[in-house]
Write an enzyme that holds these catalytic residues in place. Structure first.
Site, PDB file in Angstrom:
ATOM      1  N   SER A 202       0.744  -1.078  -0.181  1.00  0.00           N
ATOM      2  CA  SER A 202      -0.039   0.041  -0.038  1.00  0.00           C
ATOM      3  C   SER A 202       0.889   1.187  -0.006  1.00  0.00           C
ATOM      4  CB  SER A 202      -1.063  -0.267   1.150  1.00  0.00           C
ATOM      5  OG  SER A 202      -1.977   0.922   0.975  1.00  0.00           O
ATOM      6  N   ASP A 310      -8.834  -5.618  -5.716  1.00  0.00           N
ATOM      7  CA  ASP A 310      -8.691  -4.426  -4.779  1.00  0.00           C
ATOM      8  C   ASP A 310      -9.465  -2.996  -5.047  1.00  0.00           C
ATOM      9  OD1 ASP A 310      -7.536  -2.389  -3.002  1.00  0.00           O
ATOM     10  OD2 ASP A 310      -5.339  -3.195  -3.242  1.00  0.00           O
ATOM     11  N   HIS A 341      -7.464  -5.937  -1.213  1.00  0.00           N
ATOM     12  CA  HIS A 341      -6.236  -5.418  -0.717  1.00  0.00           C
ATOM     13  C   HIS A 341      -5.746  -6.165   0.441  1.00  0.00           C
ATOM     14  CE1 HIS A 341      -3.933  -1.769  -0.683  1.00  0.00           C
ATOM     15  NE2 HIS A 341      -4.013  -1.397   0.622  1.00  0.00           N
TER      16      HIS A 341
END
Length: 630
Positions: A202, A310, A341
């Site tokens: 991320s 995601d 995610h």
């Protein structure tokens, strides 16, 4: 010589001739004089201690002043390295630069950095990288991004100050900058072998890419996991704001240590004043937060991971970066999973650790294990069912036009040829229509959408790449949004990525990856895939602001009643429609579950079918589409 050849030549030149001991092979004559890594079965072995590893916290003056207090920001980072580095062992670095170590923390279990005894050194290190790789002859650095953890300054959400934070440590590792310990003593990285890899999920993944595109010398490889590559695409999509107002400033506040949030308010105010929420267009603010266009600067290889489903960092982040890597000849591999995610450590743990181990051994220790001779791409087709391919999009893929056909009291059709005569169909934009209302009951006529369905497929149809929607539309207002959804109508068991956990269930059992100390173990809760049988799967989607039809940089109002051509991408996908299933294309105006600000014009929209289509990246192109019954 190719880029990969140059990188390998550099790596070979940097490797100390006495740094490797191969089990079962001849031992270099000088091996007894200095510690060496041990390679067996093609990988480095855990021959160095973990509990006795050297732990340091260091500080380095940056080249920037994020909080504009007249002082350069100080970047803090924690180092763990084998004790054998005191005796001459040269090791590479695995670095995870992050803004999260003292706020949201890292991993599926939310691990934070922790100094338990107050001596200024970490006792608990998030994630498994230290436990696993330090005993195998690596140093691990966990770096606090500017304005977070023990670093000074204020976060700027992927602006230059964030992006350059890790570069400071790489410069120090390679003798181009000065670091000090808490006592102010200069500390040198005389144990470093000249090579560094960066990894992270991320925000951490975006920092790895941000560092790589600076072209900094000494960064050899990066492993970005579900990281934003174009921050405009993280909060916008083709002129539409997809996250709330001042989101960039909001995230800067989230990652700031709570006791410093009031101090950093002026920095966030500047961010909010510059983000362009009033129009949603692309400006210099976003150019600073773009990594794709800077890929030509890269000298690092890339192992890229992303979840196709995601909905946080959407799949266009990996695709645009991947396309740029290919165009610039960057050595690369790609994993695409069916989850949301989710870190690959929690999706395909054993294979991921093995792959990561071999990747780092190859690029950082120059172990000739053949990983770059294997297929470039791993794709999860169904829960825990993986396949490999030579590249992505899968070779043999061709953009194939599929035209919208008029309906007769229900849904329209999808065919490989346009309608013979000009026809149009109309609907009204609705800023409150739910996604379920858009995609369910496709045969029913609804006032706020248009639905187009293929006949049931007679053979599998595989799409691989980025679909594109091309519409000719007239609106009765000066502004509107346009959205499109590609849907699979057919019953199947699928990864349930929209439920809690984004496709995984976290179990109570644990397994361990690496060595442990009294304060830090390498054990983590196991996971399994969350699956469910469903009749409908939203495959991919896209949206645009009609005023940005010419450019995301400039908005041009519509002339009511005038028809315009619109072209916008859907999110990239790799998906197989099964025989008996029907492909659906849904056309809408506003898309509230995709964007935070639905258009309020409630325009009436008229779609000209003869020139409206969706371009599907079909493996096998038109021939495969015909074979599937389109």
């Amino acid at each position: 010589m190719s880029r990969i050849g140059r990188l390998l030549r550099v790596a070979a030149a940097l490797l100390p001739v006495v740094a490797v001991a191969v089990v079962g092979g001849a031992v270099p004559a000088l091996a007894a004089q200095a510690p060496a890594i041990v390679v067996s079965a093609g990988v480095t072995q855990p021959v160095f201690g973990y509990s006795d590893a050297i732990r340091e916290r260091l500080f380095i003056d940056s080249t920037f002043d994020s909080d504009r207090d007249g002082l350069r920001d100080i970047i803090a980072f924690d180092v763990m390295r084998p004790r054998a580095t005191l005796d001459g062992l040269k090791v590479p670095v695995i670095m995870d630069a992050s803004p999260y170590y003292s706020t949201l923390c890292r991993g599926n279990e939310g691990e934070c950095k922790a100094d338990l005894d107050g001596d200024g050194l970490l006792d608990r290190w998030p994630l498994f990288y230290d436990n696993y790789f330090v005993p195998r002859g690596y140093a691990v650095i966990l770096l606090d991004m500017v304005g977070t953890g023990n670093s000074t300054g204020c976060p700027t959400t992927n602006a230059n100050e964030d992006n350059l934070s890790a570069k400071q440590a790489i410069n120090w590792l390679n003798g181009r900058a000065t670091a000090r310990n808490a006592a102010g003593e200069v500390v040198r990285a005389d144990w470093h072998n000249g090579r560094t890899g960066m990894i992270g999920k991320s925000y951490d993944g975006s920092l790895a890419m941000a560092t790589a595109v600076t072209g900094v010398k000494g960064l050899t490889t990066v492993v970005p996991i579900s990281g934003p590559t174009e921050y405009y695409d993280y909060v916008r999509s083709n002129g539409v704001i997809t996250r709330g107002n001042s989101y960039v400033a909001y995230l800067a506040n989230v990652v700031t240590n709570p006791e410093r949030r009031a101090y950093c308010q002026p920095t966030r105010d500047r961010i909010a004043a510059e983000d362009g929420d009033e129009h949603g267009d692309y400006t210099a603010f976003w150019n600073e937060r773009s990594y794709v266009k800077k890929v030509p600067n890269m000298t690092a290889s890339v192992l890229l991971y992303h979840g196709l489903n995601d909905d946080n960092v959407r799949a266009d982040h990996f695709s645009k970066f991947w396309y740029a890597l290919a165009e610039n000849g960057v050595p690369r591999k790609l994993w695409l999973s069916q989850e949301g995610h989710v870190d690959p450590f929690d999706s395909r743990r054993a294979v991921w650790v093995e792959t990561l181990h071999r990747w780092f051994d190859y690029w950082l220790h120059a172990v000739p294990n053949g990983i770059m001779d294997e297929p470039k791409v791993d794709i999860e087709r169904a829960a825990d069912v993986w396949e490999t391919h030579a590249d992505w999009p899968i070779p043999g893929t061709a953009g194939t036009e599929v035209f919208l056909q008029p309906g007769a009291g229900g849904a329209g059709g999808l065919k490989l040829v346009p309608v013979a005569q000009p026809r149009s169909e109309s609907f009204q934009d609705s800023p409150t229509q739910s996604q379920n209302t858009m995609i369910l009951n496709p045969d029913a006529v609804q006032p706020n959408r248009l639905a187009y369905l293929s006949a049931p497929l007679t053979a599998p149809l595989h799409i691989s790449g980025t679909p594109e929607v091309r519409l000719r539309v007239a609106a009765d207002q000066t502004d509107t949004n346009l959205g499109a959804i590609l849907v699979d109508y057919g019953t199947a068991e699928r990864v349930n990525h929209r439920a809690s956990g984004e496709g995984i269930i976290t179990l109570e059992t644990q397994d361990c990856w690496g060595e442990s100390s009294p304060t830090d173990d390498g054990c983590y809760r196991q996971t399994q895939k969350r699956v469910a049988t469903s009749d409908v799967e939203l495959v991919t989607k896209g949206i645009m602001d009609a005023q940005n039809r010419q450019s995301i940089r400039v908005a041009v109002p519509l002339v009511p009643g005038q028809a315009y051509n619109y072209s916008f991408p859907l999110l990239p996908e790799d998906y197989v429609f099964q025989p008996g299933h029907r492909i659906g294309v849904i056309i809408v105006g506003s898309y509230p579950q995709y964007s935070s600000q639905a258009d309020q014009s409630r325009a009436n929209l008229q779609v000209a079918l003869k020139t409206s289509n969706v371009v599907l990246p079909i493996v096998g192109g038109t021939a495969a589409a015909h074979a599937a019954g389109l």
